[in-house]
Scaffold this active site. Structure first.
Site, PDB file in Angstrom:
ATOM      1  N   TYR A  79     -17.413 -28.925 -42.474  1.00  0.00           N
ATOM      2  CA  TYR A  79     -17.018 -30.180 -43.437  1.00  0.00           C
ATOM      3  C   TYR A  79     -18.342 -31.270 -43.107  1.00  0.00           C
ATOM      4  CZ  TYR A  79     -12.105 -28.865 -42.662  1.00  0.00           C
ATOM      5  OH  TYR A  79     -11.055 -28.291 -42.670  1.00  0.00           O
ATOM      6  N   THR A 101     -10.050 -29.253 -28.869  1.00  0.00           N
ATOM      7  CA  THR A 101      -9.130 -28.536 -29.718  1.00  0.00           C
ATOM      8  C   THR A 101      -9.884 -27.927 -30.821  1.00  0.00           C
ATOM      9  OG1 THR A 101      -8.269 -30.249 -31.017  1.00  0.00           O
ATOM     10  CG2 THR A 101      -7.396 -29.865 -28.920  1.00  0.00           C
ATOM     11  N   GLN A 146     -10.958 -21.537 -34.470  1.00  0.00           N
ATOM     12  CA  GLN A 146     -11.819 -20.374 -34.118  1.00  0.00           C
ATOM     13  C   GLN A 146     -13.118 -20.620 -34.672  1.00  0.00           C
ATOM     14  OE1 GLN A 146     -10.570 -16.586 -35.431  1.00  0.00           O
ATOM     15  NE2 GLN A 146     -12.374 -15.505 -35.093  1.00  0.00           N
ATOM     16  N   THR A 179      -3.931 -30.447 -40.447  1.00  0.00           N
ATOM     17  CA  THR A 179      -2.998 -29.884 -39.436  1.00  0.00           C
ATOM     18  C   THR A 179      -3.792 -30.047 -38.056  1.00  0.00           C
ATOM     19  OG1 THR A 179      -3.973 -27.664 -40.235  1.00  0.00           O
ATOM     20  CG2 THR A 179      -1.600 -28.340 -40.502  1.00  0.00           C
ATOM     21  N   ASP A 229      -6.304 -32.126 -37.271  1.00  0.00           N
ATOM     22  CA  ASP A 229      -5.875 -33.486 -36.692  1.00  0.00           C
ATOM     23  C   ASP A 229      -4.511 -33.683 -35.867  1.00  0.00           C
ATOM     24  OD1 ASP A 229      -8.567 -33.947 -37.583  1.00  0.00           O
ATOM     25  OD2 ASP A 229      -7.766 -34.804 -39.472  1.00  0.00           O
TER      26      ASP A 229
HETATM   27  N1  LIG Z   1      -1.002 -21.513 -42.811  1.00  0.00           N
HETATM   28  C1  LIG Z   1      -0.354 -22.147 -41.609  1.00  0.00           C
HETATM   29  N2  LIG Z   1       0.869 -21.505 -41.517  1.00  0.00           N
HETATM   30  C2  LIG Z   1       1.345 -22.053 -40.365  1.00  0.00           C
HETATM   31  N3  LIG Z   1       1.059 -22.983 -39.463  1.00  0.00           N
HETATM   32  C3  LIG Z   1      -0.460 -23.222 -39.719  1.00  0.00           C
HETATM   33  C4  LIG Z   1      -1.147 -22.877 -40.898  1.00  0.00           C
HETATM   34  N4  LIG Z   1      -2.148 -23.696 -41.100  1.00  0.00           N
HETATM   35  C5  LIG Z   1      -2.323 -24.453 -39.926  1.00  0.00           C
HETATM   36  N5  LIG Z   1      -1.155 -24.492 -39.161  1.00  0.00           N
HETATM   37  C6  LIG Z   1      -0.731 -25.169 -38.061  1.00  0.00           C
HETATM   38  O1  LIG Z   1      -1.559 -25.994 -37.708  1.00  0.00           O
HETATM   39  C7  LIG Z   1      -2.396 -25.924 -36.497  1.00  0.00           C
HETATM   40  C8  LIG Z   1      -3.794 -26.135 -36.655  1.00  0.00           C
HETATM   41  O2  LIG Z   1      -4.316 -25.512 -37.596  1.00  0.00           O
HETATM   42  P1  LIG Z   1      -5.614 -25.014 -37.929  1.00  0.00           P
HETATM   43  O3  LIG Z   1      -6.088 -24.220 -38.928  1.00  0.00           O
HETATM   44  O4  LIG Z   1      -6.377 -24.512 -36.345  1.00  0.00           O
HETATM   45  O5  LIG Z   1      -6.604 -26.482 -38.010  1.00  0.00           O
HETATM   46  P2  LIG Z   1      -7.729 -26.789 -39.066  1.00  0.00           P
HETATM   47  O6  LIG Z   1      -7.109 -27.505 -39.937  1.00  0.00           O
HETATM   48  O7  LIG Z   1      -8.444 -27.719 -37.852  1.00  0.00           O
HETATM   49  O8  LIG Z   1      -8.392 -25.545 -38.999  1.00  0.00           O
HETATM   50  C9  LIG Z   1      -1.986 -24.422 -36.017  1.00  0.00           C
HETATM   51  O9  LIG Z   1      -1.925 -24.324 -34.676  1.00  0.00           O
HETATM   52  C10 LIG Z   1      -0.919 -24.177 -36.565  1.00  0.00           C
HETATM   53  O10 LIG Z   1       0.324 -24.546 -35.808  1.00  0.00           O
HETATM   54  C1  LIG Z   2     -14.041 -34.120 -44.301  1.00  0.00           C
HETATM   55  C2  LIG Z   2     -12.832 -33.523 -43.591  1.00  0.00           C
HETATM   56  N1  LIG Z   2     -12.296 -32.585 -44.179  1.00  0.00           N
HETATM   57  C3  LIG Z   2     -10.774 -31.924 -43.768  1.00  0.00           C
HETATM   58  C4  LIG Z   2     -10.403 -32.604 -42.528  1.00  0.00           C
HETATM   59  C5  LIG Z   2      -9.012 -31.932 -42.064  1.00  0.00           C
HETATM   60  O1  LIG Z   2      -9.201 -31.177 -41.027  1.00  0.00           O
HETATM   61  P1  LIG Z   2      -7.919 -30.482 -40.498  1.00  0.00           P
HETATM   62  O2  LIG Z   2      -7.281 -29.753 -41.618  1.00  0.00           O
HETATM   63  O3  LIG Z   2      -8.753 -29.662 -39.179  1.00  0.00           O
HETATM   64  O4  LIG Z   2      -7.268 -31.539 -39.676  1.00  0.00           O
HETATM   65  C6  LIG Z   2     -11.011 -33.457 -41.929  1.00  0.00           C
HETATM   66  C7  LIG Z   2     -10.653 -33.761 -40.781  1.00  0.00           C
HETATM   67  O5  LIG Z   2     -10.826 -34.741 -39.589  1.00  0.00           O
HETATM   68  C8  LIG Z   2     -12.290 -33.963 -42.279  1.00  0.00           C
HETATM   69  O6  LIG Z   2     -12.981 -34.770 -41.668  1.00  0.00           O
END
Ligand SMILES: Nc1ncnc2c1ncn2[C@@H]1O[C@H](COP(=O)(O)OP(=O)(O)O)[C@@H](O)[C@H]1O
Ligand SMILES: Cc1ncc(COP(=O)(O)O)c(C=O)c1O
Length: 181
Positions: free
Chosen positions: A8, A29, A32, A102, A104
């Protein structure tokens, strides 16, 4: 920083996070993709995930939490919470939609529980996932009312945060974290 193989933020910020910001952090946090970027290591199994959390501890971070990974199967993702002394994994049931914000929400919930439980990473991980499950599933259920089949547009997946205030304050779930180190 990014997700699903895409950053991003501008790519030239990566070395700043990796070399300057991460060594100053007490808790991180990453998902992957972010954990792999920060360490230059791949995570294709649990052993490699532990190598990555270890590499991040080596940089000085006391608590490393992988918010989600593809180490599960079609129906689950795996989250990991690690300190230099112990490590837990948790299986997170997936909903079939893309969620924004999610990561955040995960960071905010984990930080609050880490403080409230005086650094109990197992309970903090379980409570964080409990709240997220309630919110993500409620968001998905409401979106499915208007889009009954096929892909749900991201605009309909705006997280139902306020509507689930009670699940933020009192998370309930049977999903337990399992000790892996
Ligand atoms: N498709 C999904 N189904 C269920 N839970 C989700 C899903 N996407 C995100 N989550 C929840 O949100 C948390 C953070 O999601 P993650 O994908 O790691 O964050 P990011 O948006 O930073 O990639 C996960 O630990 C899970 O609990
Ligand atoms: C540019 C941008 N897109 C998307 C997101 C959403 O991220 P996530 O789904 O990991 O909370 C963020 C979070 O700060 C962001 O700054």
């Amino acid at each position: 920083m990014g997700d699903n193989g895409k950053m991003y933020v501008p790519e030239d910020i990566l070395p700043v996070y990796r070399d300057n910001v991460i060594p100053l952090a007490d808790i991180i946090t990453p998902n992957q993709f972010e954990a792999e970027l920060l360490t230059g290591l791949k995570m294709t199994n649990l052993k490699e995930a532990l190598n990555i959390t270890e590499a991040l501890h080596q940089k000085g971070v006391k608590t490393v939490v992988i918010s989600s990974s593809e180490l599960g199967d079609d129906t689950t993702m795996i989250g990991i919470a690690s300190t230099p002394n112990e490590c837990y994994k948790i299986e997170i049931p997936k909903v079939d939609a893309c969620c924004t914000g999610t990561g955040d929400l995960f960071a905010a919930l984990f930080l609050a529980w880490h403080y409230k439980t005086k650094n109990d990473v197992k309970l903090s991980l379980e409570n964080t996932i409990a709240t997220l499950q309630t919110i993500v599933q409620d968001t998905y259920r409401k979106a499915r009312v208007s889009v009954t089949s096929g892909e749900i547009p991201p605009a309909l997946m705006e997280l139902q945060l306020i509507q689930n205030k009670a699940a933020v304050e009192n998370p309930t779930s049977n999903i337990k974290a399992i000790k892996i180190k």
